[in-house]
Design a protein around this motif. Structure first.
Motif, PDB file in Angstrom:
ATOM      1  N   THR A  64      13.789   7.987   6.362  1.00  0.00           N
ATOM      2  CA  THR A  64      13.118   7.016   5.496  1.00  0.00           C
ATOM      3  C   THR A  64      14.130   6.109   4.812  1.00  0.00           C
ATOM      4  OG1 THR A  64      11.292   8.557   5.095  1.00  0.00           O
ATOM      5  CG2 THR A  64      11.565   6.743   3.538  1.00  0.00           C
ATOM      6  N   LEU A  68      14.755   2.068   5.460  1.00  0.00           N
ATOM      7  CA  LEU A  68      14.750   1.089   4.369  1.00  0.00           C
ATOM      8  C   LEU A  68      16.026   0.257   4.362  1.00  0.00           C
ATOM      9  CD1 LEU A  68      13.214   3.231   1.492  1.00  0.00           C
ATOM     10  CD2 LEU A  68      12.214   1.147   2.476  1.00  0.00           C
ATOM     11  N   TRP A  83       7.368  -6.452  -1.076  1.00  0.00           N
ATOM     12  CA  TRP A  83       6.763  -5.432  -0.217  1.00  0.00           C
ATOM     13  C   TRP A  83       7.241  -5.536   1.229  1.00  0.00           C
ATOM     14  CZ3 TRP A  83       4.438  -7.882   3.750  1.00  0.00           C
ATOM     15  CH2 TRP A  83       4.082  -9.219   3.551  1.00  0.00           C
ATOM     16  N   PRO A  86       9.814  -2.523   2.522  1.00  0.00           N
ATOM     17  CA  PRO A  86       9.172  -1.240   2.848  1.00  0.00           C
ATOM     18  C   PRO A  86       8.172  -1.333   3.988  1.00  0.00           C
ATOM     19  CG  PRO A  86       8.500  -2.026   0.671  1.00  0.00           C
ATOM     20  CD  PRO A  86       9.637  -2.872   1.092  1.00  0.00           C
ATOM     21  N   ALA A  89      10.164  -1.222   7.046  1.00  0.00           N
ATOM     22  CA  ALA A  89      10.689   0.133   7.248  1.00  0.00           C
ATOM     23  C   ALA A  89       9.629   1.032   7.870  1.00  0.00           C
ATOM     24  CB  ALA A  89      11.170   0.708   5.921  1.00  0.00           C
TER      25      ALA A  89
END
Length: 258
Positions: A64, A68, A83, A86, A89
């Motif tokens: 994670t 990112l 936003w 993310p 990602a």
């Protein structure tokens, strides 16, 4: 045209070799940890497995965080709100999961863990590389200027270093400092700065060094009353401005913009 030196070719070759041998497998392994690490533990004697919420949290936090960071690295152009990183990602993790599922179907029965892990790492690494390239090209096609952490897009009143098109041949550009006059999707309007003596000319005014040029000590002139030059955002050579246009000069340039 200057001939590329053997040294530069060797440099590109070494960079490519490092990318293939180290960067892609390392990044790919970090993205594939939730699959590769339990597989490694199962190979131990006796077989091991992840235990407890904390271990699972760490194993899934690693890809994670890497996703990112890759999304942030790829999103060097301003193309949306906070936003966006993310969201990208999440998209990367989904693509990696699909690639790992396919790779597991191809090599999952191989008896050697190293072979399985390398295949999974390379698959995830190649997906990450394709993702970064695709995001960069997408943002470039949307016309957003380059943005890095802690920097901002070109704004009116700032002085930037850019490849500025020649007036007599806009297809050619030269490296110049310039004052950003206005910004638009895909390009900025600028006034070129030069060190050639333009005293006595109505189409240039002196621009003091304070606020943007603290090192050269040279005199500068900026275009005034002429049609602004159009510079694509991809032609700005740095990720931050050199400084602000001195206030008296900016007031004069602003008046000509109406």
């Amino acid at each position: 045209m200057a001939r590329r030196s053997d040294t530069s070719c060797a440099g590109f070759g070494c960079a490519g070799l490092l990318l293939v041998l180290f960067v892609l497998p390392t990044v790919g392994y970090l993205l594939a940890v939730p699959l590769a690490l339990p597989d490694l533990l199962a190979e131990q004697s006796p077989p091991q497995q992840l235990q407890g919420f904390g271990q699972y949290l760490v194993v899934y936090a690693i890809p994670t965080v890497v996703a990112l960071l890759l999304a942030l690295f790829a999103s060097r152009r301003r193309a949306g709100g906070w936003w966006l990183v993310p969201a990208r990602a999440v998209a990367l993790l989904a693509l990696v999961a699909a690639a790992l599922w396919w790779t597991e179907g191809q090599v999952g029965d191989h008896p050697v863990w190293n072979v399985r892990a390398m295949a999974e790492s390379m698959a995830a690494g190649l997906v990450a590389l394709a993702f970064v390239v695709a995001v960069r090209r997408w943002d470039a096609s949307r016309g957003g200027p380059r943005v890095a952490v802690g920097t901002h897009r070109p704004a009116p009143g700032e002085i930037w270093l850019a490849m500025v098109p020649l007036r007599e041949d806009p297809a050619r550009q030269l490296r110049h400092y310039c004052v950003v006059l206005a910004v638009h999707p895909g390009h900025a309007e600028v006034a070129q700065i030069t060190t050639k003596d333009k005293d006595g000319r109505a189409d240039h005014i002196r621009i003091p060094n304070e606020g943007w040029d603290k090192a050269s000590g040279r005199a500068h002139w900026v275009e005034f009353g002429r049609t602004p030059r159009l510079v694509d955002y991809g032609m700005f050579l740095k990720s931050r401005p050199q400084g602000r246009c001195p206030a008296p000069v900016w007031r004069q340039l602003s008046r000509q913009l109406g």
